[in-house]
Motif scaffolding. Structure first.
Motif, short mmCIF file in Angstrom:
data_model
loop_
_atom_site.label_atom_id
_atom_site.label_comp_id
_atom_site.label_asym_id
_atom_site.label_seq_id
_atom_site.Cartn_x
_atom_site.Cartn_y
_atom_site.Cartn_z
N HIS A 38 -8.49 -7.35 29.46
CA HIS A 38 -9.24 -7.00 28.24
C HIS A 38 -10.74 -6.96 28.51
CE1 HIS A 38 -5.41 -7.69 26.17
NE2 HIS A 38 -5.94 -7.05 25.15
N ARG A 39 -11.21 -7.89 29.33
CA ARG A 39 -12.66 -7.90 29.64
C ARG A 39 -13.06 -6.59 30.32
NH1 ARG A 39 -16.02 -8.24 33.36
NH2 ARG A 39 -14.50 -8.49 35.01
N ARG A 40 -12.21 -6.17 31.27
CA ARG A 40 -12.54 -4.92 31.98
C ARG A 40 -12.45 -3.71 31.06
NH1 ARG A 40 -8.75 -5.64 37.06
NH2 ARG A 40 -9.36 -3.53 37.59
N LEU A 41 -11.45 -3.71 30.17
CA LEU A 41 -11.33 -2.59 29.22
C LEU A 41 -12.55 -2.52 28.31
CD1 LEU A 41 -7.58 -2.94 28.14
CD2 LEU A 41 -8.58 -0.98 29.35
N GLY A 42 -12.97 -3.69 27.83
CA GLY A 42 -14.11 -3.73 26.92
C GLY A 42 -15.38 -3.25 27.62
N GLU A 43 -15.58 -3.76 28.82
CA GLU A 43 -16.79 -3.39 29.55
C GLU A 43 -16.78 -1.90 29.90
OE1 GLU A 43 -17.63 -6.77 32.20
OE2 GLU A 43 -18.71 -5.28 33.42
N ALA A 44 -15.60 -1.40 30.32
CA ALA A 44 -15.49 0.02 30.68
C ALA A 44 -15.74 0.90 29.45
CB ALA A 44 -14.11 0.30 31.26
N CYS A 45 -15.22 0.51 28.30
CA CYS A 45 -15.39 1.31 27.10
C CYS A 45 -16.86 1.35 26.69
CB CYS A 45 -14.52 0.77 25.96
SG CYS A 45 -14.52 1.85 24.53
N ARG A 46 -17.50 0.18 26.69
CA ARG A 46 -18.92 0.15 26.29
C ARG A 46 -19.78 0.94 27.27
NH1 ARG A 46 -17.29 -5.08 25.50
NH2 ARG A 46 -18.43 -5.92 27.28
N SER A 47 -19.45 0.86 28.58
CA SER A 47 -20.23 1.62 29.57
C SER A 47 -20.09 3.12 29.33
CB SER A 47 -19.74 1.34 30.99
OG SER A 47 -19.89 0.00 31.26
N ALA A 48 -18.85 3.54 29.02
CA ALA A 48 -18.63 4.97 28.79
C ALA A 48 -19.42 5.44 27.57
CB ALA A 48 -17.14 5.23 28.58
N LEU A 49 -19.35 4.65 26.49
CA LEU A 49 -20.05 5.04 25.26
C LEU A 49 -21.56 5.10 25.50
CD1 LEU A 49 -17.94 2.87 22.78
CD2 LEU A 49 -17.87 5.37 22.99
N THR A 50 -22.06 4.13 26.24
CA THR A 50 -23.50 4.10 26.55
C THR A 50 -23.88 5.30 27.41
OG1 THR A 50 -23.33 1.70 26.48
CG2 THR A 50 -25.33 2.59 27.44
N ALA A 51 -23.02 5.61 28.41
CA ALA A 51 -23.31 6.76 29.29
C ALA A 51 -23.34 8.06 28.48
CB ALA A 51 -22.27 6.83 30.40
N LEU A 52 -22.57 8.09 27.39
CA LEU A 52 -22.57 9.29 26.53
C LEU A 52 -23.76 9.30 25.57
CD1 LEU A 52 -18.73 9.37 25.83
CD2 LEU A 52 -20.06 11.17 26.95
N GLY A 53 -24.60 8.31 25.67
CA GLY A 53 -25.83 8.28 24.86
C GLY A 53 -25.66 7.57 23.53
N LEU A 54 -24.55 6.86 23.33
CA LEU A 54 -24.34 6.17 22.06
C LEU A 54 -24.82 4.73 22.16
CD1 LEU A 54 -20.73 7.35 21.09
CD2 LEU A 54 -22.88 8.57 20.91
N ALA A 55 -25.30 4.21 21.03
CA ALA A 55 -25.70 2.79 20.99
C ALA A 55 -24.52 1.97 20.45
CB ALA A 55 -26.92 2.62 20.10
N ILE A 56 -24.37 0.77 21.02
CA ILE A 56 -23.27 -0.13 20.66
C ILE A 56 -23.70 -0.98 19.45
CG2 ILE A 56 -21.85 -2.05 21.58
CD1 ILE A 56 -21.40 0.67 23.00
N VAL A 57 -22.78 -1.23 18.52
CA VAL A 57 -23.16 -2.00 17.31
C VAL A 57 -23.56 -3.45 17.65
CG1 VAL A 57 -22.37 -2.84 15.05
CG2 VAL A 57 -21.88 -0.47 15.75
N PRO A 58 -22.76 -4.21 18.43
CA PRO A 58 -23.25 -5.54 18.81
C PRO A 58 -24.54 -5.42 19.64
CG PRO A 58 -20.90 -5.38 19.22
CD PRO A 58 -21.39 -3.98 18.91
N GLU A 59 -25.55 -6.14 19.22
CA GLU A 59 -26.86 -5.99 19.85
C GLU A 59 -26.94 -6.63 21.23
OE1 GLU A 59 -29.60 -4.34 18.95
OE2 GLU A 59 -28.80 -3.56 17.06
N ASN A 60 -26.14 -7.69 21.43
CA ASN A 60 -26.21 -8.38 22.73
C ASN A 60 -24.89 -8.20 23.47
OD1 ASN A 60 -28.78 -9.53 22.01
ND2 ASN A 60 -27.62 -10.85 20.62
N GLU A 61 -24.98 -7.74 24.71
CA GLU A 61 -23.77 -7.48 25.51
C GLU A 61 -22.88 -8.73 25.57
OE1 GLU A 61 -22.21 -4.96 26.80
OE2 GLU A 61 -20.94 -5.96 28.30
N GLY A 62 -23.49 -9.90 25.66
CA GLY A 62 -22.71 -11.14 25.75
C GLY A 62 -21.95 -11.47 24.46
N GLU A 63 -22.27 -10.79 23.38
CA GLU A 63 -21.59 -11.04 22.11
C GLU A 63 -20.71 -9.85 21.69
OE1 GLU A 63 -24.68 -14.10 19.90
OE2 GLU A 63 -24.93 -11.94 19.57
N ALA A 64 -20.48 -8.93 22.63
CA ALA A 64 -19.65 -7.76 22.31
C ALA A 64 -18.19 -8.09 22.61
CB ALA A 64 -20.10 -6.55 23.12
#
Ligand code: PMP
Length: 388
Positions: free
Chosen positions: A274-300
């Motif tokens: 799950h940790r890898r899935l979460g990190e991979a998903c957030r990286s993909a969204l960020t690479a696509l130029g989207l901002a993540i709703v949780p402000e701190n990576e450690g709290e996502a």
């Protein structure tokens, strides 16, 4: 073949075939010796998955909200002080729910996208008169994750009960209920546990059960009263049938299979996936130029991701194009920001294949909205991170 889309919302999720087969199998009597074994094993496995060897598991027919109701009905008496740490819609839900059982509720509410302000919590518990403190491990409306260790720790120091809403986390994010001093941890079957909607699941500590047993007033809720259910759960644990209200036989059969799968994978391996899935998903969204709703990576959260739409993207157009590409995503849930963001569930049996299909579909959705990006950039980021 009928066109079928992957359900990648944060619950209900995609379910494993063996689990679905158990739901479709002939229904046994709830006192059938085979079913007694099934139920007993499911309860024992819940202790393993919650990491609560001392805890008392409960299985009720209902959804996650029924588990919330059971906690409120059984652990609260009129006039009790409750501190709710709210990081989104589900924390807010507890405010209303606890008040209906006569609690004096105080809410420490986080700004959208932020975790708990533990200093405020410490201060509140030091000055107020409280019986119980509650937090949402992963609030599904914001994808913010709270540290349950801190919840257990602060509750112990102030001698109040710690209740964790684990609906979007149990079996996906690490929880050590006994070690972390959590008095009630609840979830619903349709999330990372991996059984279609229909079961409210929770494990209660000996301390919480003692508090329940020393109530001064009757539980003002007939169906949820632990006095009704405790002997039933204890009977099935001891290999005996008992009846208060008919258990959801097929769902419990499916639960046993899902819990066995979780045990076979191993809890640590499962949390790591799950940790890898979460990190991979957030990286993909960020690479696509989207901002993540949780402000701190450690709290996502790792069980779902939430991302803001880029400027000019229309929610309806985006979600329809993603659906056309074979994936169902969830729109926004938090009423203050609902049209501005979307959510991707990646929990339970989800693997990198489903995640990559989802990122591909998100790229299609962004194209449909006229958002400019280099095609494949999200997929590359997800692969790099998942297999790094
Ligand atoms: N808490 C959280 C964190 C949730 O995500 C949900 C459901 N999305 C609930 C509580 C309520 O569960 P249910 O919808 O199964 O009643």
């Amino acid at each position: 073949m009928a066109k079928r889309a992957w359900v990648m919302v944060p619950g209900p999720i995609e379910f494993e075939v063996e689990v679905l087969q158990a739901l479709g199998a002939p229904t046994a009597s709830h006192v059938d010796p085979d079913f007694v074994d099934v139920f007993g094993e499911a309860l024992a496995l819940m202790r393993t998955v919650w990491r609560a060897p001392e805890g008392q598991p409960f299985v009720l027919a209902g959804s996650g909200t029924l588990a919330m109701e059971a906690v409120g009905a059984n652990l609260i008496e009129p006039g009790d002080g409750v501190l709710v740490l709210s990081t989104g819609v589900f924390g807010d839900r507890f405010e209303d729910l606890f008040s209906r059982y006569g609690a004096r509720v105080t809410v420490v509410r986080s700004e959208i996208g932020y975790g708990v302000d533990w200093e405020k919590v410490e201060q509140e518990l030091s000055t107020g008169d409280y019986r119980l403190v509650t937090a949402t491990h992963v609030d599904t409306s914001t994808a913010v994750r709270v540290d349950p260790r801190r919840l257990g720790d602060v509750a112990r120091r102030h001698d109040v009960l710690a209740v964790l809403d684990g609906v979007c986390s149990v079996a996906g994010e690490r929880i050590d209920q006994d070690e972390w001093g959590l008095d009630a941890v609840f979830t619903a079957s349709q999330k990372a546990i991996g059984v279609p909607p229909g079961l409210a699941l929770f494990v209660v500590s000996p301390r919480a059960l003692n508090r329940f047993l020393s109530r001064r007033t009757k539980v003002p809720n007939y169906y949820c009263d632990w006095a009704q259910w405790l002997p039933i759960m204890q009977a099935y644990q001891q290999g005996k049938a008992a009846y208060f209200a008919t258990p959801a036989v097929n769902h419990i059969k499916a639960l046993r299979i899902a819990l066995r799968r979780i045990q076979d994978e191993g809890l640590d391996a499962r949390f790591e996936r799950h940790r890898r899935l979460g990190e991979a998903c957030r990286s993909a969204l960020t690479a696509l130029g989207l901002a993540i709703v949780p402000e701190n990576e450690g709290e996502a959260a790792n069980t779902l991701s939430a991302a803001w739409y880029p400027h000019g993207a229309d929610a309806g157009t985006f979600l329809a194009a993603v659906r056309e590409a074979g994936v169902v995503l969830a729109g926004g849930l938090h009423p203050k920001i609902a049209p501005k963001y979307f959510r991707v569930g990646h929990m339970g049996a989800t693997g990198p294949g489903e995640l990559l299909a989802t990122i591909g579909a998100i790229e299609r959705g962004l194209c449909a909205c006229g958002v400019g990006f280099e095609p494949g950039v999200g997929l590359r980021a997800a692969q790099r991170v998942y297999w790094s």
